[in-house]
Design a protein around this motif. Structure first.
Motif, PDB file in Angstrom:
ATOM      1  N   VAL A 128       0.837  -1.200   0.000  1.00  0.00           N
ATOM      2  CA  VAL A 128       0.000   0.000   0.000  1.00  0.00           C
ATOM      3  C   VAL A 128       0.876   1.255   0.000  1.00  0.00           C
ATOM      4  O   VAL A 128       1.971   1.271   0.554  1.00  0.00           O
ATOM      5  CB  VAL A 128      -0.968  -0.003   1.208  1.00  0.00           C
ATOM      6  CG1 VAL A 128      -0.249   0.288   2.508  1.00  0.00           C
ATOM      7  CG2 VAL A 128      -2.094   0.980   1.000  1.00  0.00           C
ATOM      8  N   THR A 129       0.369   2.298  -0.647  1.00  0.00           N
ATOM      9  CA  THR A 129       1.061   3.587  -0.670  1.00  0.00           C
ATOM     10  C   THR A 129       0.211   4.625   0.048  1.00  0.00           C
ATOM     11  O   THR A 129      -0.985   4.394   0.300  1.00  0.00           O
ATOM     12  CB  THR A 129       1.312   4.071  -2.115  1.00  0.00           C
ATOM     13  OG1 THR A 129       0.045   4.350  -2.727  1.00  0.00           O
ATOM     14  CG2 THR A 129       2.080   3.050  -2.929  1.00  0.00           C
ATOM     15  N   GLN A 130       0.798   5.774   0.326  1.00  0.00           N
ATOM     16  CA  GLN A 130       0.040   6.854   0.948  1.00  0.00           C
ATOM     17  C   GLN A 130      -1.125   7.273   0.045  1.00  0.00           C
ATOM     18  O   GLN A 130      -2.216   7.553   0.531  1.00  0.00           O
ATOM     19  CB  GLN A 130       0.949   8.047   1.239  1.00  0.00           C
ATOM     20  CG  GLN A 130       1.883   7.796   2.401  1.00  0.00           C
ATOM     21  CD  GLN A 130       2.720   9.022   2.735  1.00  0.00           C
ATOM     22  OE1 GLN A 130       3.006   9.858   1.884  1.00  0.00           O
ATOM     23  NE2 GLN A 130       3.127   9.120   3.982  1.00  0.00           N
ATOM     24  N   ASP A 131      -0.883   7.301  -1.259  1.00  0.00           N
ATOM     25  CA  ASP A 131      -1.953   7.667  -2.193  1.00  0.00           C
ATOM     26  C   ASP A 131      -3.100   6.663  -2.150  1.00  0.00           C
ATOM     27  O   ASP A 131      -4.269   7.049  -2.189  1.00  0.00           O
ATOM     28  CB  ASP A 131      -1.417   7.779  -3.623  1.00  0.00           C
ATOM     29  CG  ASP A 131      -0.582   9.035  -3.842  1.00  0.00           C
ATOM     30  OD1 ASP A 131      -0.714  10.001  -3.055  1.00  0.00           O
ATOM     31  OD2 ASP A 131       0.211   9.049  -4.795  1.00  0.00           O
ATOM     32  N   ASP A 132      -2.772   5.353  -2.092  1.00  0.00           N
ATOM     33  CA  ASP A 132      -3.814   4.320  -2.008  1.00  0.00           C
ATOM     34  C   ASP A 132      -4.709   4.557  -0.793  1.00  0.00           C
ATOM     35  O   ASP A 132      -5.942   4.541  -0.888  1.00  0.00           O
ATOM     36  CB  ASP A 132      -3.195   2.921  -1.873  1.00  0.00           C
ATOM     37  CG  ASP A 132      -2.443   2.458  -3.102  1.00  0.00           C
ATOM     38  OD1 ASP A 132      -2.764   2.914  -4.220  1.00  0.00           O
ATOM     39  OD2 ASP A 132      -1.516   1.629  -2.931  1.00  0.00           O
ATOM     40  N   LEU A 133      -4.074   4.759   0.345  1.00  0.00           N
ATOM     41  CA  LEU A 133      -4.818   4.921   1.588  1.00  0.00           C
ATOM     42  C   LEU A 133      -5.617   6.229   1.582  1.00  0.00           C
ATOM     43  O   LEU A 133      -6.772   6.260   2.011  1.00  0.00           O
ATOM     44  CB  LEU A 133      -3.852   4.878   2.775  1.00  0.00           C
ATOM     45  CG  LEU A 133      -4.421   4.519   4.130  1.00  0.00           C
ATOM     46  CD1 LEU A 133      -5.221   3.225   4.092  1.00  0.00           C
ATOM     47  CD2 LEU A 133      -3.314   4.432   5.155  1.00  0.00           C
ATOM     48  N   SER A 134      -5.023   7.262   1.060  1.00  0.00           N
ATOM     49  CA  SER A 134      -5.710   8.548   0.959  1.00  0.00           C
ATOM     50  C   SER A 134      -6.960   8.429   0.092  1.00  0.00           C
ATOM     51  O   SER A 134      -8.032   8.939   0.452  1.00  0.00           O
ATOM     52  CB  SER A 134      -4.764   9.603   0.393  1.00  0.00           C
ATOM     53  OG  SER A 134      -5.393  10.850   0.337  1.00  0.00           O
ATOM     54  N   GLN A 135      -6.861   7.740  -1.031  1.00  0.00           N
ATOM     55  CA  GLN A 135      -8.015   7.561  -1.924  1.00  0.00           C
ATOM     56  C   GLN A 135      -9.120   6.749  -1.258  1.00  0.00           C
ATOM     57  O   GLN A 135     -10.303   7.058  -1.397  1.00  0.00           O
ATOM     58  CB  GLN A 135      -7.581   6.903  -3.226  1.00  0.00           C
ATOM     59  CG  GLN A 135      -6.796   7.823  -4.122  1.00  0.00           C
ATOM     60  CD  GLN A 135      -6.266   7.111  -5.368  1.00  0.00           C
ATOM     61  OE1 GLN A 135      -6.617   5.971  -5.646  1.00  0.00           O
ATOM     62  NE2 GLN A 135      -5.417   7.803  -6.110  1.00  0.00           N
ATOM     63  N   ALA A 136      -8.729   5.705  -0.515  1.00  0.00           N
ATOM     64  CA  ALA A 136      -9.723   4.869   0.158  1.00  0.00           C
ATOM     65  C   ALA A 136     -10.500   5.678   1.202  1.00  0.00           C
ATOM     66  O   ALA A 136     -11.723   5.540   1.327  1.00  0.00           O
ATOM     67  CB  ALA A 136      -9.052   3.665   0.810  1.00  0.00           C
ATOM     68  N   PHE A 137      -9.809   6.532   1.935  1.00  0.00           N
ATOM     69  CA  PHE A 137     -10.468   7.315   2.983  1.00  0.00           C
ATOM     70  C   PHE A 137     -11.169   8.543   2.427  1.00  0.00           C
ATOM     71  O   PHE A 137     -12.084   9.072   3.058  1.00  0.00           O
ATOM     72  CB  PHE A 137      -9.449   7.697   4.067  1.00  0.00           C
ATOM     73  CG  PHE A 137      -9.274   6.632   5.113  1.00  0.00           C
ATOM     74  CD1 PHE A 137      -9.851   6.763   6.366  1.00  0.00           C
ATOM     75  CD2 PHE A 137      -8.548   5.487   4.839  1.00  0.00           C
ATOM     76  CE1 PHE A 137      -9.707   5.784   7.319  1.00  0.00           C
ATOM     77  CE2 PHE A 137      -8.389   4.496   5.787  1.00  0.00           C
ATOM     78  CZ  PHE A 137      -8.983   4.643   7.035  1.00  0.00           C
ATOM     79  N   ALA A 138     -10.766   9.015   1.261  1.00  0.00           N
ATOM     80  CA  ALA A 138     -11.379  10.209   0.661  1.00  0.00           C
ATOM     81  C   ALA A 138     -12.862  10.008   0.356  1.00  0.00           C
ATOM     82  O   ALA A 138     -13.605  10.974   0.243  1.00  0.00           O
ATOM     83  CB  ALA A 138     -10.625  10.601  -0.609  1.00  0.00           C
ATOM     84  N   GLU A 139     -13.293   8.759   0.246  1.00  0.00           N
ATOM     85  CA  GLU A 139     -14.711   8.482   0.021  1.00  0.00           C
ATOM     86  C   GLU A 139     -15.564   8.924   1.216  1.00  0.00           C
ATOM     87  O   GLU A 139     -16.776   9.070   1.091  1.00  0.00           O
ATOM     88  CB  GLU A 139     -14.929   6.986  -0.218  1.00  0.00           C
ATOM     89  CG  GLU A 139     -14.321   6.486  -1.506  1.00  0.00           C
ATOM     90  CD  GLU A 139     -14.627   5.012  -1.740  1.00  0.00           C
ATOM     91  OE1 GLU A 139     -15.745   4.571  -1.393  1.00  0.00           O
ATOM     92  OE2 GLU A 139     -13.746   4.321  -2.257  1.00  0.00           O
ATOM     93  N   TYR A 140     -14.924   9.131   2.376  1.00  0.00           N
ATOM     94  CA  TYR A 140     -15.661   9.438   3.600  1.00  0.00           C
ATOM     95  C   TYR A 140     -15.403  10.859   4.097  1.00  0.00           C
ATOM     96  O   TYR A 140     -15.912  11.246   5.139  1.00  0.00           O
ATOM     97  CB  TYR A 140     -15.314   8.408   4.685  1.00  0.00           C
ATOM     98  CG  TYR A 140     -15.548   7.025   4.147  1.00  0.00           C
ATOM     99  CD1 TYR A 140     -16.832   6.514   4.039  1.00  0.00           C
ATOM    100  CD2 TYR A 140     -14.485   6.265   3.647  1.00  0.00           C
ATOM    101  CE1 TYR A 140     -17.065   5.266   3.484  1.00  0.00           C
ATOM    102  CE2 TYR A 140     -14.708   5.020   3.086  1.00  0.00           C
ATOM    103  CZ  TYR A 140     -15.998   4.525   3.006  1.00  0.00           C
ATOM    104  OH  TYR A 140     -16.226   3.296   2.442  1.00  0.00           O
ATOM    105  N   GLY A 141     -14.601  11.634   3.360  1.00  0.00           N
ATOM    106  CA  GLY A 141     -14.345  13.012   3.755  1.00  0.00           C
ATOM    107  C   GLY A 141     -12.984  13.480   3.271  1.00  0.00           C
ATOM    108  O   GLY A 141     -12.328  12.821   2.459  1.00  0.00           O
ATOM    109  N   THR A 142     -12.571  14.607   3.787  1.00  0.00           N
ATOM    110  CA  THR A 142     -11.300  15.208   3.387  1.00  0.00           C
ATOM    111  C   THR A 142     -10.153  14.626   4.203  1.00  0.00           C
ATOM    112  O   THR A 142     -10.173  14.686   5.441  1.00  0.00           O
ATOM    113  CB  THR A 142     -11.349  16.735   3.599  1.00  0.00           C
ATOM    114  OG1 THR A 142     -12.446  17.256   2.844  1.00  0.00           O
ATOM    115  CG2 THR A 142     -10.060  17.395   3.159  1.00  0.00           C
TER     116      THR A 142
END
Length: 103
Positions: A12-26
């Motif tokens: 996993v990368t920071q971008d992967d994790l950021s995209q997954a959580f972006a579905e729920y907010g900023t």
């Protein structure tokens, strides 16, 4: 406060994790700690979001969810405990004291 994300794929990368959580907010920040010796990811990370409500929504949706072939463990991050350096044992022997009794 931030969200702890455990049981992550080592790919996993920071971008992967950021995209997954972006579905729920900023997403404000993502941290993926690495091993000091190997530089390899340690299998967990932290995500900081803009509000508690967004963090709660992400936790509710992602805790136990399968992502990148793994079942995630997602919850509120606990404050980091102070770690004291672990000295080399010694079994309680005080090097400044000499025994007055002879055996």
């Amino acid at each position: 406060m931030s969200v702890y994300v455990g049981n992550l794929s080592f790919d996993v990368t920071q971008d992967d994790l950021s995209q997954a959580f972006a579905e729920y907010g900023t997403v404000k920040s993502v941290q993926l700690p690495t091993d000091r010796e190997t530089g390899r990811m340690r299998g967990f990370g932290f995500v900081e979001m803009s509000s508690d409500a967004e963090e709660t929504a992400a936790i509710d949706a992602l805790d136990g969810a399968e992502w990148m072939g793994r079942d995630l463990k997602v919850n509120k991050a606990k404050p980091r405990e102070d770690r004291r350096p672990s000295g080399g044992g010694g079994g309680g022997w005080d090097n400044n004291r000499r025994s007055s009794s002879r055996y």
